[in-house]
Enzyme design. Structure first.
Site, PDB file in Angstrom:
ATOM      1  N   ASN A 228       0.856  -1.191   0.000  1.00  0.00           N
ATOM      2  CA  ASN A 228       0.000   0.000   0.000  1.00  0.00           C
ATOM      3  C   ASN A 228       0.894   1.244   0.000  1.00  0.00           C
ATOM      4  OD1 ASN A 228       0.543   0.780   2.873  1.00  0.00           O
ATOM      5  ND2 ASN A 228      -0.321  -1.257   3.205  1.00  0.00           N
TER       6      ASN A 228
ATOM      7  N   ASP B 286      -4.095  -6.674   5.082  1.00  0.00           N
ATOM      8  CA  ASP B 286      -5.110  -7.550   5.663  1.00  0.00           C
ATOM      9  C   ASP B 286      -5.116  -8.916   4.984  1.00  0.00           C
ATOM     10  OD1 ASP B 286      -6.029  -5.746   7.556  1.00  0.00           O
ATOM     11  OD2 ASP B 286      -7.304  -4.725   6.093  1.00  0.00           O
TER      12      ASP B 286
ATOM     13  N   LYS C 229       9.425 -16.737 -10.732  1.00  0.00           N
ATOM     14  CA  LYS C 229       8.580 -15.673 -11.265  1.00  0.00           C
ATOM     15  C   LYS C 229       7.402 -16.269 -12.052  1.00  0.00           C
ATOM     16  CE  LYS C 229       8.696 -11.636 -14.220  1.00  0.00           C
ATOM     17  NZ  LYS C 229       9.422 -10.890 -15.231  1.00  0.00           N
TER      18      LYS C 229
ATOM     19  N   PHE D  23      -4.802   2.897  14.573  1.00  0.00           N
ATOM     20  CA  PHE D  23      -5.078   3.893  13.539  1.00  0.00           C
ATOM     21  C   PHE D  23      -6.137   3.338  12.597  1.00  0.00           C
ATOM     22  CE2 PHE D  23      -1.978   7.463  13.260  1.00  0.00           C
ATOM     23  CZ  PHE D  23      -1.367   7.235  14.479  1.00  0.00           C
TER      24      PHE D  23
ATOM     25  N   LYS E 150     -13.723  -0.469  14.928  1.00  0.00           N
ATOM     26  CA  LYS E 150     -12.367  -1.030  15.088  1.00  0.00           C
ATOM     27  C   LYS E 150     -11.879  -0.891  16.523  1.00  0.00           C
ATOM     28  CE  LYS E 150     -10.876  -0.701  10.413  1.00  0.00           C
ATOM     29  NZ  LYS E 150     -10.261   0.030   9.357  1.00  0.00           N
TER      30      LYS E 150
HETATM   31  O1  C5P Z   1      -6.510  -2.641   8.605  1.00  0.00           O
HETATM   32  P1  C5P Z   1      -7.350  -1.897   9.625  1.00  0.00           P
HETATM   33  O2  C5P Z   1      -8.005  -0.689   9.063  1.00  0.00           O
HETATM   34  O3  C5P Z   1      -8.269  -2.807  10.391  1.00  0.00           O
HETATM   35  O4  C5P Z   1      -6.280  -1.318  10.669  1.00  0.00           O
HETATM   36  C1  C5P Z   1      -6.676  -0.657  11.830  1.00  0.00           C
HETATM   37  C2  C5P Z   1      -5.625  -0.808  12.904  1.00  0.00           C
HETATM   38  O5  C5P Z   1      -5.307  -2.191  13.046  1.00  0.00           O
HETATM   39  C3  C5P Z   1      -4.311  -0.093  12.638  1.00  0.00           C
HETATM   40  O6  C5P Z   1      -3.858   0.408  13.883  1.00  0.00           O
HETATM   41  C4  C5P Z   1      -3.412  -1.190  12.118  1.00  0.00           C
HETATM   42  O7  C5P Z   1      -2.038  -0.946  12.433  1.00  0.00           O
HETATM   43  C5  C5P Z   1      -3.915  -2.392  12.867  1.00  0.00           C
HETATM   44  N1  C5P Z   1      -3.770  -3.654  12.126  1.00  0.00           N
HETATM   45  C6  C5P Z   1      -2.991  -4.650  12.663  1.00  0.00           C
HETATM   46  N2  C5P Z   1      -2.845  -5.855  12.012  1.00  0.00           N
HETATM   47  C7  C5P Z   1      -3.490  -6.068  10.852  1.00  0.00           C
HETATM   48  C8  C5P Z   1      -4.270  -5.065  10.274  1.00  0.00           C
HETATM   49  C9  C5P Z   1      -4.404  -3.868  10.943  1.00  0.00           C
HETATM   50  O8  C5P Z   1      -2.398  -4.448  13.724  1.00  0.00           O
HETATM   51  N3  C5P Z   1      -3.311  -7.217  10.249  1.00  0.00           N
END
Ligand code: C5P
Length: 406
Positions: free
Chosen positions: A209, A286, A296, A333, A347
């Site tokens: 990302n 995610d 490859k 975040f 969240k």
């Molecule tokens: O991906 P998402 O919007 O749910 O992320 C929200 C929070 O969860 C962020 O603080 C991100 O760092 C954390 N997060 C995480 N592990 C993941 C996905 C997100 O700790 N696999």
């Protein structure tokens, strides 16, 4: 954070003096007011005109000069100052300052200075190792208002390589910010995740990302300035924060570089045990490919589509939320593109966070890559705080101020 601060820059006669005009520019660019005092020898390396032009003020280098604004500049300068930096500090100057010798403009100013002073030594490696120099540096580092920096190893002006170089000017600016900051996180262990992750598809390609890690870096520095021990678990980013090396101390900012969400999860879960505060700023993937191809992946003749099978990654925040001890603070975040507030609140609740920081990609100047941000803080007691558009450094300070109130 240096806006409006009064900074005295003291320069002694070492070759590293040529770098100080750049330091003055950095300080003034941040809105600080700068006045310069020098030893006589410093003016052999950098001109009074350069220093006067860049600082916007007369240079104080001669105690007896008739042009001095006050007859006692060495008292009026410390009264005016919020902080002083002595850079470069030669072995001679360090010896004098440690023993209370005050026989010129710089040393009299230092002697009368009760506010924070940063000293940045620079000298030949043999002069650095001289027991008298070491004793003087030890003595100064024990002075309560002094932040004694160390020299770093590298190429020296005399042509040799060794420990004696002055630390870089951006790091000196950071040491001034440190000296001016209240130590409200003294001895706290703060764990920060930052940047993107990369999920390998094959040896050449990955899913990722746009996160650059800028907000995470700013959070790490904000907590570091407040006296915390920082562990920064950073995904692949182009810039990482650097902090000055203090005399007699080991590096205080522990950076653990990782690439994938799985590596970030492994490191973060391991480090969380020691953390008082965890700030999960990373944009963790995610989903990751169910398998990484060993070679490859080739496009087949006539192929028009490709389907990539993905699996969910470990949700680090949710895992930590389940295991956190009483007293551990967990901050997440959320970067959203629609229904921002309800997604963020969901969240915070589902991951058992104490606070969540919401960025919206719909806000101009906020989110990935920019130097500014605009966020809303939601607290698990149902309250919220809007933090208007400002630099990521100032946003970081607001976030950490709020964490302190949790
Ligand atoms: O991906 P998402 O919007 O749910 O992320 C929200 C929070 O969860 C962020 O603080 C991100 O760092 C954390 N997060 C995480 N592990 C993941 C996905 C997100 O700790 N696999």
């Amino acid at each position: 954070m240096l806006k409006g601060k009064h900074i005295v820059v003291g320069i002694s006669g070492g070759i590293a003096a040529y770098k100080i005009p750049e330091l003055i520019r950095i300080l003034r660019k941040e809105g600080a007011e700068v006045k310069v005092t020098t030893t006589k020898n410093a003016l052999e390396f950098v001109t009074e005109l350069t220093l006067q032009t860049l600082s916007g003020n007369k240079v104080y280098s001669d105690v007896f000069a008739a042009i001095n604004e006050h007859s006692t500049e060495h008292i009026s300068l410390p009264d005016w100052a919020d902080v002083m930096i002595v850079a470069p500090a030669t072995a001679d100057l360090i010896g004098k300052m440690a023993h209370g010798i005050a026989d010129d403009a710089l040393t009299t100013t230092f002697c009368a200075m009760c506010k924070p002073v940063v000293i940045a030594p620079a000298m030949n490696d043999k002069m650095y190792l001289n027991p008298a120099t070491q004793e003087a540096m030890r003595k100064l580092s024990g002075q309560t208002n002094v932040t004694m920096l160390d020299c770093v190893a590298g190429e020296l002006a005399c042509g040799t390589t060794g420990k004696g170089r002055m630390q870089e000017v951006n790091v000196l600016a950071e040491s001034i910010r440190y000296a001016l900051t209240n130590k409200d996180l003294e001895n706290k262990n703060v764990l920060i995740t930052s940047g993107p992750t990369q999920e390998a598809i094959d040896p050449v390609r990955y899913l990722s990302n746009h996160s650059t890690g800028k907000q995470g870096n700013a959070l790490a520095l904000s907590c570091w300035r407040r006296g915390a021990n920082i562990t920064l678990i950073a995904g692949p980013v182009s810039a990482l924060p650097s902090v000055p090396l203090f005399y007699g101390c080991k590096e205080q900012l522990d950076i653990i570089p990782v690439t994938s969400a799985a590596q970030m999860a492994e490191q973060t879960l391991e480090q969380f045990e020691h953390a008082d505060i965890a700030i999960l700023c990373a944009a963790v993937a995610d989903f990751a490919p169910t398998e990484t191809a060993q070679e490859k992946i080739k496009k087949q003749p006539g192929q028009t589509q490709m389907t990539l099978a993905l699996k969910t990654t470990t949700d680090i925040a949710a895992t930590l939320g389940k295991t956190k001890r009483t007293g551990q603070k967990l901050i997440g975040f959320a970067l959203e593109t629609c229904n921002e507030q309800s997604h963020a609140l969901h969240k915070m609740e589902s991951k058992q966070l104490d606070m969540i920081v919401l960025n919206s990609l719909q806000d101009q100047g906020a989110g990935f890559g920019c130097n500014t941000n605009k966020v809303t803080l939601f607290f698990n007691n149902g309250t919220k705080k809007d933090v208007p558009l400002q630099s990521k450094e100032d946003i970081a300070d607001c976030i950490v101020d709020s964490i302190n109130l949790l």
